[in-house]
Design a protein around this motif. Structure first.
Motif, PDB file in Angstrom:
ATOM      1  N   GLN A  57      11.819 -24.238   9.911  1.00 45.49           N
ATOM      2  CA  GLN A  57      12.432 -24.873   8.750  1.00 45.49           C
ATOM      3  C   GLN A  57      12.220 -26.380   8.824  1.00 45.49           C
ATOM      4  OE1 GLN A  57      16.694 -24.264   8.676  1.00 45.49           O
ATOM      5  NE2 GLN A  57      16.803 -24.150  10.880  1.00 45.49           N
ATOM      6  N   GLN A  59      14.309 -28.830   8.398  1.00 46.51           N
ATOM      7  CA  GLN A  59      15.357 -29.575   9.084  1.00 46.51           C
ATOM      8  C   GLN A  59      16.290 -28.614   9.796  1.00 46.51           C
ATOM      9  OE1 GLN A  59      17.450 -32.364   6.612  1.00 46.51           O
ATOM     10  NE2 GLN A  59      18.949 -32.880   8.178  1.00 46.51           N
ATOM     11  N   GLN A  62      20.219 -26.376   8.917  1.00 47.79           N
ATOM     12  CA  GLN A  62      20.473 -26.137   7.503  1.00 47.79           C
ATOM     13  C   GLN A  62      20.683 -24.668   7.171  1.00 47.79           C
ATOM     14  OE1 GLN A  62      17.311 -28.011   5.229  1.00 47.79           O
ATOM     15  NE2 GLN A  62      18.595 -29.797   4.885  1.00 47.79           N
ATOM     16  N   ASN A  63      19.808 -23.798   7.690  1.00 49.30           N
ATOM     17  CA  ASN A  63      19.776 -22.426   7.184  1.00 49.30           C
ATOM     18  C   ASN A  63      19.945 -21.344   8.237  1.00 49.30           C
ATOM     19  OD1 ASN A  63      18.993 -23.344   4.452  1.00 49.30           O
ATOM     20  ND2 ASN A  63      17.065 -23.897   5.427  1.00 49.30           N
ATOM     21  N   SER A 180      16.107 -23.705   1.714  1.00 46.97           N
ATOM     22  CA  SER A 180      17.109 -23.515   0.663  1.00 46.97           C
ATOM     23  C   SER A 180      16.396 -23.458  -0.679  1.00 46.97           C
ATOM     24  CB  SER A 180      18.115 -24.660   0.662  1.00 46.97           C
ATOM     25  OG  SER A 180      18.801 -24.711   1.893  1.00 46.97           O
TER      26      SER A 180
END
Length: 247
Positions: A57, A59, A62-63, A180
């Motif tokens: 990802q 960053q 985040q997820n 996202s």
């Protein structure tokens, strides 16, 4: 005679032969991801146990929780070890989604060598249910060592890496690129866009859109939004009464 013997031998193999244009079977046990659309695209119908799952990802932080938490709730009882996590886990948020925050063991390790050592030791611990490791600077040969430890001790292992690592080789049996997804792309604003980069099966050309939050957490967040709107509109005077009416 040779041809007939070869045909008979091939027929005897039957379903044991895996064809590259078909979704393969998992080499071992799996744990359902908690996302039906994703499970339908994973060999064995879930995250592989005893193998690396690589999550890429843009960053960190985040997820990964939104993607992995449903499976961690289903995993075998025992500690879930976090190695080099970029943020302190938010206990109340995890509890709201049905995960006991007391199961988390957060290991602070800054140096790449320290993170690798801690990850391998955690995989070798019998009581540990899963290991989540943030390894932005890991090399392929180091990942192979972790793969061997995960396989030997039958552990869930998720390795978080930056999106730039997509061009690097990896021994992971499953590689995912997660981002996202904004509401403007035709999905709810908290959805996850998931590309399966590597699996035992044909390439998946289309990205999957996965709901990022469970219904219970979504309801709690929606109620919070309503509360903020009520407070803003009324100046806080009769906020509780109006919130109760809105709920």
């Amino acid at each position: 005679m040779v041809t007939s013997l070869f045909s008979a031998s091939f027929a005897h193999l039957g379903d044991a032969v895996w064809r590259a244009d078909e979704l393969g079977c998992a080499a071992g046990a799996t744990v359902a991801s908690g996302h039906a659309a994703l499970d339908a695209q994973l060999p064995g119908g879930g995250w592989p146990v005893g193998a690396i799952v690589e999550v890429l990802q843009a960053q960190s932080g985040q997820n990964e929780w939104r993607l992995l938490l449903p499976a961690l709730r289903r995993a075998a009882p025992g500690p879930v070890v976090l190695v080099g996590a970029p943020h302190v886990p938010f206990g109340p948020g995890l509890c709201a989604q049905g995960f006991e925050a007391q199961r988390l063991l957060w290991i602070r390790a800054g140096a790449p060598a320290a993170r690798l050592w801690a990850s391998e030791q955690a995989l070798r611990c019998a009581e540990v249910a899963a290991v989540l490791a943030w390894l932005p600077q890991v090399r392929a040969e180091q990942l192979r060592r972790l793969q061997m430890a995960a396989q030997e001790h039958s552990k869930l292992l998720f390795v978080m890496r930056p999106a730039q690592a997509i061009a690097e080789s990896s021994p992971a049996v499953l590689r995912l690129l997660v981002a996202s997804q904004s509401a403007g792309e035709g999905a709810p604003g908290d959805a996850l866009q998931l590309h399966i980069l590597k699996r035992r099966g044909p390439p998946l050309t289309q990205a999957l859109a996965l709901p990022a939050r469970c219904a219970r957490l979504g309801a709690l967040l929606a109620l919070r939004v309503k509360a903020e709107e009520v407070v803003r509109d009324t100046g806080g005077g009769d906020a509780l009464d109006r919130l109760a009416a809105a709920a």
